[in-house]
Design a protein around this motif. Structure first.
Motif, short mmCIF file in Angstrom:
data_model
loop_
_atom_site.label_atom_id
_atom_site.label_comp_id
_atom_site.label_asym_id
_atom_site.label_seq_id
_atom_site.Cartn_x
_atom_site.Cartn_y
_atom_site.Cartn_z
N UNK A 26 31.38 80.25 71.41
CA UNK A 26 32.80 80.40 71.69
C UNK A 26 33.57 79.15 71.27
N UNK A 27 32.98 77.99 71.49
CA UNK A 27 33.62 76.73 71.09
C UNK A 27 33.79 76.66 69.58
N UNK A 28 32.76 77.02 68.83
CA UNK A 28 32.87 77.00 67.36
C UNK A 28 33.93 77.99 66.89
N UNK A 29 33.99 79.15 67.52
CA UNK A 29 34.94 80.18 67.12
C UNK A 29 36.37 79.74 67.39
N UNK A 30 36.66 79.26 68.60
CA UNK A 30 38.01 78.87 68.96
C UNK A 30 38.49 77.67 68.15
N UNK A 31 37.62 76.66 67.98
CA UNK A 31 38.02 75.49 67.21
C UNK A 31 38.20 75.84 65.74
N UNK A 32 37.37 76.74 65.24
CA UNK A 32 37.48 77.13 63.84
C UNK A 32 38.75 77.92 63.57
N UNK A 33 39.16 78.77 64.53
CA UNK A 33 40.39 79.55 64.35
C UNK A 33 41.63 78.69 64.52
N UNK A 34 41.50 77.60 65.28
CA UNK A 34 42.63 76.70 65.50
C UNK A 34 42.60 75.54 64.53
N UNK A 35 43.10 74.41 65.01
CA UNK A 35 43.19 73.24 64.15
C UNK A 35 41.98 72.33 64.22
N UNK A 36 40.93 72.78 64.92
CA UNK A 36 39.72 71.98 65.01
C UNK A 36 39.68 71.07 66.22
N UNK A 37 40.75 71.10 67.04
CA UNK A 37 40.79 70.24 68.22
C UNK A 37 39.96 70.84 69.35
N UNK A 38 39.67 70.02 70.36
CA UNK A 38 38.84 70.44 71.49
C UNK A 38 39.57 71.44 72.38
#
Length: 260
Positions: A26-38
């Motif tokens: 989930x972390x990889x997916x959300x950060x990848x869809x966004x700007x890469x921030x935490x």
């Protein structure tokens, strides 16, 4: 906007390693869809492990809504959703692949805590099957693609970046090993560029991936702004007259006063 995920299964059956993999995916997916921030963990609940996450960068606040759309579109058809790229679809497939293993009976995602889980987007086997099919290369050919250069990652073994063409509703993941292309990527981040190379397409003829060997910036034509371009820009101040007529009226009025 918070993103909530429900890891369905019997307590005592869901393994810690499975939950760890769900969180990592989930972390990889959300950060990848966004700007890469935490993203920060904002909630943990009992019964079918319930977790919630929130982006630390407010610019990623639309990622949750986009994720719901991606999951629902992939459940319906084997195509890359509009303005999403290969990386997002692959991460959804990877996350969905955890269902049915180590006690994980299902995965559901929602962004509205007041909506029932029965209406949440479900990461079903159909989502994974369609995602993998959308990524399956059906044809390759030399081609070019134009879009805004974003989501650059030059630190890996194979430097990668994405191109977004909002007008066509397309996003394309690219990679390159060409030093000159890498220089151009660094120089034109955020700009519209044209990339050329070996383009892979899926069965729906969607572009999936582009191996780039040439990249050039698209020059936006500029022209001088004339007085006519600004005509009527403030109709209340000019009493509805164009800028040209208003200036002419003021000059005529000044000339009359001088004559008096």
């Amino acid at each position: 906007m918070d993103v909530e995920m429900k890891v369905e299964g019997q307590l005592g059956a869901i393994t810690l390693s499975a939950l760890q993999d769900v969180l990592a995916g989930l972390n990889r997916l959300l950060r990848g869809m966004g700007g890469g921030e935490e993203w920060s963990l904002t909630g943990l609940g009992e019964g079918s492990a319930l977790l919630a996450a929130r982006p630390l960068d407010h610019e990623d606040s639309d990622v949750g809504h986009r994720l719901l759309c991606v999951v629902r579109e992939l459940e319906e058809r084997p195509e890359i959703p509009s303005l999403e790229d290969e990386a997002t679809v692959r991460r959804v497939a990877d996350l969905t692949g955890l269902v049915g293993k180590r006690g994980v009976a299902g995965l559901r995602v929602r962004t509205d805590r007041l909506s029932p889980w029965s209406q949440a987007a479900s990461l079903t086997p159909a989502v994974r099957m369609n995602a993998l099919q959308a990524l399956t290369v059906n044809a390759r050919a030399r081609s070019s693609f134009q879009g805004r250069l974003d989501k650059v990652n030059l630190r890996g073994k194979t430097p990668q970046f994405s191109l977004f063409n909002e007008a066509r509703g397309l996003a394309l993941r690219c990679n390159t090993t060409d030093d000159e292309v890498i220089k151009q990527v660094k120089r034109h981040m955020g700009e519209v560029v044209t990339a050329r190379g070996d383009l892979s397409r899926n069965a729906s003829n969607q572009p999936v991936h582009l191996r780039v060997d040439r990249l050039t910036a698209v020059e936006v034509p500029r022209r001088n702004v004339s007085v006519e371009d600004w005509a009527g820009v403030s109709p209340e101040w000019t009493n509805g007259l164009s800028s040209v007529d208003f200036v002419r009226r003021q000059r005529d009025a000044g000339a009359s006063e001088d004559g008096e």
